[in-house]
Design an enzyme around this catalytic site. Structure first.
Site, PDB file in Angstrom:
ATOM      1  CE  LYS A  59     -20.469 -89.489  37.839  1.00  0.00           C
ATOM      2  NZ  LYS A  59     -20.759 -88.788  36.569  1.00  0.00           N
TER       3      LYS A  59
ATOM      4  CD  GLU B 121     -24.480 -86.410  36.232  1.00  0.00           C
ATOM      5  OE1 GLU B 121     -23.256 -86.463  36.402  1.00  0.00           O
ATOM      6  OE2 GLU B 121     -25.093 -87.151  35.423  1.00  0.00           O
TER       7      GLU B 121
ATOM      8  CB  CYS C  70     -24.301 -90.269  35.626  1.00  0.00           C
ATOM      9  SG  CYS C  70     -24.465 -90.200  33.810  1.00  0.00           S
TER      10      CYS C  70
END
Length: 528
Positions: free
Chosen positions: A333, A272, A384
């Site tokens: 995301k 990321e 994440c």
């Protein structure tokens, strides 16, 4: 005035009696926080839960709210001090917000503890509380689940069968059994049954070994940790340097492949934020990525921040960049971090909190899971913090992911304990899903986690690290992934049912103790 003074004295005495209970709850909350990484003392959960319940026993609902608040705020203050990197006020605000969920738990637990089968209702209510923290506000913050503490403990293996919510229930249940064994008034029969149940859970988990049958197929993947030029918030202004670090590390990987020291990968994974500049719109960034892709001659999963879909909006994405066809599949995301990647009530807050201007454009959540078929292998991409959200993991596994990938950027929190906590959560996800998880981080921790939660590779922080792994492909399902969200829903529903039963019992008790009407009192005065 004398009545007024007497009332105030009574209130002060009541507060004096309550303060020791609050102190016990604060101690229990601190102990629970130390159960997690980087302290890694999971057995403290079995002590913290009964201490908390002892503080709640026999007090009013209002007092239970105060005791629960002391427990919850302390718990999160110890669990997530790393948020102080953003600001001490942010860490305090999060601790208070999450602590209020446990204040509500304390409020109702005072009544649930009065039920006959309270040792079953209390763990269910605990799961309901964790479900609430993971859902609201702004999508929730599922960082404080009891299950996350058990990546290194035999009890953690049960996650493959009962899921994360089921494991949290069992951990809370063990704590409840300890309290039941010590609680005055608990029937001997219940103590014996509880002891047997607790021993069965503990020793049974030590004997469990999950092994999903595979077909022998595997894939070779390389995780590239290019590192960042600074710590804390410093890295944010050096986006091109970060991208070039990952380019150089990838070029060095290809040199090792050519020299025969490592096997040629089928896929290279960048983390990321390996580029914070939109490669669709910036020629230099696109050139860096294409140079890396052409050098290794295999697809690279690039972590990129892209502009749009609307004005002053952006998305955190994983883009499959093919050496022949260029950018292709793209995952955005789904759970961006509030006040980290976007600002709720942006127009109202920005004029008063100028520090929020550092966030820049609003991150817009993506739609759909990160299921990515690449050259015959189906990967599940997770970015994440969202790996802590149950629905994100369930969706990629149901979508056919044979290997899970976590692209992450923890450079802001390096050296604070947050990367270790996230790594532990990732290990629990490997156990739960029975799949290998590949982690690529900008600055650490990157690594490879096997399906049983064991660690094949774990990088240091703030170093360059490139690791090539041979990864078994898995199509089977654990019992946990087969059940999906059902354990959480059922346990939450049972927790709410216990709450309702407790409130009904409370109301009946109050009605029974209500003073009879005047006519009844007069009849009672008449001699028989």
């Amino acid at each position: 005035m004398s009545e007024d003074k007497g009332y105030r004295v009574d209130r002060l005495k009541a507060l004096g009696r309550l303060l020791p209970r609050v102190a016990v709850a604060v101690l229990a909350g601190g102990m629970l926080g130390f159960a997690f990484q980087p302290h890694d003392l999971p057995w403290l959960t079995i002590l913290a839960v009964p201490l908390f319940l002892a503080a709640l026993q026999g007090i009013s609902m209002k007092a239970g709210f105060l005791v629960g608040a002391g427990f919850g705020i302390t718990y999160y203050a110890v669990l997530v001090p790393w948020l102080s990197v953003i600001g001490g006020d942010a860490a305090i605000a999060l601790a208070v917000l999450e602590g209020l969920f446990y204040a509500v738990f304390g409020l109702f637990a005072t009544q649930v503890l009065k039920l006959r089968w309270w040792p079953l209702w209390i763990p269910c209510l605990w799961v309901a509380t964790e479900f609430a923290t993971a859902s609201v506000p702004f999508g929730g913050f599922p960082w404080g689940k009891l299950a996350w503490a058990f990546a290194d403990a035999p009890l953690g293996r049960l996650a493959a069968y009962v899921g994360i919510a089921g494991l949290s229930f069992l951990v809370a249940f063990l704590g409840v059994l300890v309290y039941a064994a010590l609680r005055r008034g608990t029937a001997l029969r219940m103590r014996v049954v509880g002891l047997v149940a607790g021993l069965a859970i503990v020793f049974g988990s030590a004997l469990i070994h999950l092994s999903l049958a595979g077909d022998g197929k595997s894939v070779t993947a390389a995780m590239v940790q290019g590192n960042v030029p600074g710590k804390g918030l410093e890295f944010l202004g050096r986006a091109r340097t970060v991208t070039q670090n990952h380019l150089k590390a990838t070029l060095d990987l290809e040199k090792e492949v050519q020299a025969g020291t490592v096997k040629k990968p089928d896929l290279v994974i960048w983390p990321e934020n390996s580029t914070d500049i939109d490669p669709y719109k910036d020629d230099e960034t696109r050139a860096d990525i294409e140079e890396a892709v052409k050098a290794v001659d295999v697809p690279i999963l690039v972590g990129a921040v892209t502009e749009g879909p609307g004005p002053n909006e952006r998305q955190t994405t994983g883009i499959v960049w093919d050496p022949a066809t260029g950018p292709g599949q793209r995952y955005a995301k789904r759970h961006p971090v509030p006040f980290g990647e976007y600002i709720p009530f942006r127009n109202q807050l920005l004029p008063y909190i100028h520090r929020l201007e550092m966030i820049g454009a609003q991150t817009v959540p993506g739609v759909g899971p990160g299921v990515m078929p690449i050259r015959g292998v189906t990967y599940g991409d997770v970015i994440c913090f969202e790996l802590a959200y149950d629905n994100v993991i369930q969706d990629v596994v149901k979508g056919g992911a044979q290997v899970l990938i976590v692209q992450t950027n923890n450079a802001t929190y390096g050296g604070t304990g947050q990367p270790e906590q996230q790594f532990a959560i990732t290990r629990m996800r490997a156990i739960e899903t029975g799949r290998t998880i590949l982690i690529a981080s900008t600055s650490g921790i990157s690594g490879v986690i096997r399906p049983d939660g064991s660690v094949e590779h774990k990088s240091a922080q703030f170093t360059r690290d490139v690791y090539v792994a041979n990864v078994p492909l898995q199509d089977g399902h654990t019992l946990a992934t087969t059940l999906g969200g059902w354990p959480q829903w059922v346990l939450t529903a049972l927790g709410l049912l216990g709450l309702v039963l407790a409130m009904v019992a409370r109301r009946r008790t109050r009605e029974d103790t209500t003073e009879p009407p005047a006519s009844a009192r007069e009849r009672e005065k008449v001699p028989a």
